[in-house]
Scaffold this motif. Structure first.
Motif, PDB file in Angstrom:
ATOM      1  N   LEU A  25       0.857  -1.189   0.000  1.00 13.92           N
ATOM      2  CA  LEU A  25       0.000   0.000   0.000  1.00 13.92           C
ATOM      3  C   LEU A  25       0.885   1.229   0.000  1.00 13.92           C
ATOM      4  N   GLU A  26       0.644   2.150  -0.919  1.00  8.26           N
ATOM      5  CA  GLU A  26       1.355   3.424  -0.905  1.00  8.26           C
ATOM      6  C   GLU A  26       0.477   4.424  -0.155  1.00  8.26           C
ATOM      7  N   GLN A  27       0.901   4.766   1.070  1.00  6.57           N
ATOM      8  CA  GLN A  27       0.114   5.635   1.947  1.00  6.57           C
ATOM      9  C   GLN A  27       0.567   7.090   1.773  1.00  6.57           C
ATOM     10  N   PHE A  35       2.071  10.343   8.760  1.00  4.76           N
ATOM     11  CA  PHE A  35       1.348   9.296   8.047  1.00  4.76           C
ATOM     12  C   PHE A  35       0.488   8.530   9.037  1.00  4.76           C
ATOM     13  N   GLN A  36      -0.776   8.317   8.694  1.00  2.00           N
ATOM     14  CA  GLN A  36      -1.663   7.469   9.489  1.00  2.00           C
ATOM     15  C   GLN A  36      -1.719   6.118   8.791  1.00  2.00           C
ATOM     16  N   ILE A  37      -1.212   5.114   9.467  1.00  2.00           N
ATOM     17  CA  ILE A  37      -1.116   3.781   8.887  1.00  2.00           C
ATOM     18  C   ILE A  37      -2.403   3.020   9.219  1.00  2.00           C
ATOM     19  N   PRO A  38      -3.028   2.387   8.217  1.00  2.00           N
ATOM     20  CA  PRO A  38      -4.270   1.660   8.463  1.00  2.00           C
ATOM     21  C   PRO A  38      -4.094   0.574   9.523  1.00  2.00           C
ATOM     22  N   PRO A  39      -5.128   0.347  10.332  1.00  2.00           N
ATOM     23  CA  PRO A  39      -5.056  -0.706  11.361  1.00  2.00           C
ATOM     24  C   PRO A  39      -4.753  -2.069  10.726  1.00  2.00           C
ATOM     25  N   ASN A  40      -4.055  -2.883  11.473  1.00  2.00           N
ATOM     26  CA  ASN A  40      -3.710  -4.250  11.066  1.00  2.00           C
ATOM     27  C   ASN A  40      -2.799  -4.306   9.838  1.00  2.00           C
ATOM     28  N   SER A  41      -2.117  -3.203   9.531  1.00  2.00           N
ATOM     29  CA  SER A  41      -1.177  -3.223   8.412  1.00  2.00           C
ATOM     30  C   SER A  41       0.013  -4.094   8.774  1.00  2.00           C
ATOM     31  N   VAL A  47       0.591   5.987  13.829  1.00  2.00           N
ATOM     32  CA  VAL A  47       0.956   7.310  13.325  1.00  2.00           C
ATOM     33  C   VAL A  47       2.478   7.381  13.268  1.00  2.00           C
ATOM     34  N   MET A  48       2.998   7.874  12.150  1.00  2.00           N
ATOM     35  CA  MET A  48       4.445   7.999  11.963  1.00  2.00           C
ATOM     36  C   MET A  48       4.715   9.418  11.479  1.00  2.00           C
ATOM     37  N   VAL A  95       3.701   0.601   2.572  1.00  2.00           N
ATOM     38  CA  VAL A  95       3.347  -0.301   3.666  1.00  2.00           C
ATOM     39  C   VAL A  95       3.241  -1.715   3.123  1.00  2.00           C
ATOM     40  N   GLY A  96       4.037  -2.617   3.674  1.00  2.00           N
ATOM     41  CA  GLY A  96       3.988  -4.011   3.257  1.00  2.00           C
ATOM     42  C   GLY A  96       5.155  -4.380   2.371  1.00  2.00           C
ATOM     43  N   ASP A  97       5.010  -5.474   1.675  1.00  2.00           N
ATOM     44  CA  ASP A  97       6.077  -6.024   0.838  1.00  2.00           C
ATOM     45  C   ASP A  97       6.013  -5.358  -0.543  1.00  2.00           C
TER      46      ASP A  97
END
Length: 144
Positions: free
Chosen positions: A22-24, A47-53, A112-113, A140-142
């Protein structure tokens, strides 16, 4: 029947592989986000990262060819973590350039980052506008 099963499995695997990244965009009230970084004026990005990322969370800067970025003097920008386990630490340095994608650093994902951007040393200024597809993002992620 066997071909259908194999094809369905391959399609499902491809879908899950693309969904693994995911590109946040930055948390903001609207776009563009205008950055004007000088020795006396820093900018903050969050950056607000989605829950369970599922991580990692990788901070990147990307700009298409010809994208307007204004740099004068010393244009090396430090990126400093404002929260998390590395709070206050220098986590990367870069020069913003059109036609490039720059990996800044990789982190464990948090809700939050937040980072501060500052001129690394000397007199200089860096100006650009964050819009969809250009600026700072958190992969976010691979993703690689």
């Amino acid at each position: 029947m066997r071909f259908t099963t194999i094809t369905a499995s391959l399609i499902a695997a491809a879908a899950s592989a693309t969904a693994a990244c995911l590109e946040q965009a930055p948390a903001a009230l609207g776009f563009p986000i205008n950055f004007d970084i000088t020795p006396s004026r820093t900018d903050t990005i969050s950056f607000q990262i989605p829950p369970n990322s599922v991580g990692p969370c990788q901070l990147i800067a990307k700009f298409p060819d010809g994208y307007p970025i204004t740099s004068t003097g010393s244009d090396l920008v430090n990126v400093i973590a404002l929260d998390g386990p590395a709070q206050g630490a220098l986590v990367g340095s870069l020069r913003f350039r059109a036609g490039s994608k720059t990996f800044i650093n990789s982190f464990a994902c948090r809700d939050v980052m937040t980072y501060e951007l500052e001129i690394a040393q000397g007199d200089g200024e860096v100006k650009f506008s964050e819009i969809q597809g250009a600026g700072l993002f958190m992969d976010v992620g691979d993703c690689y």
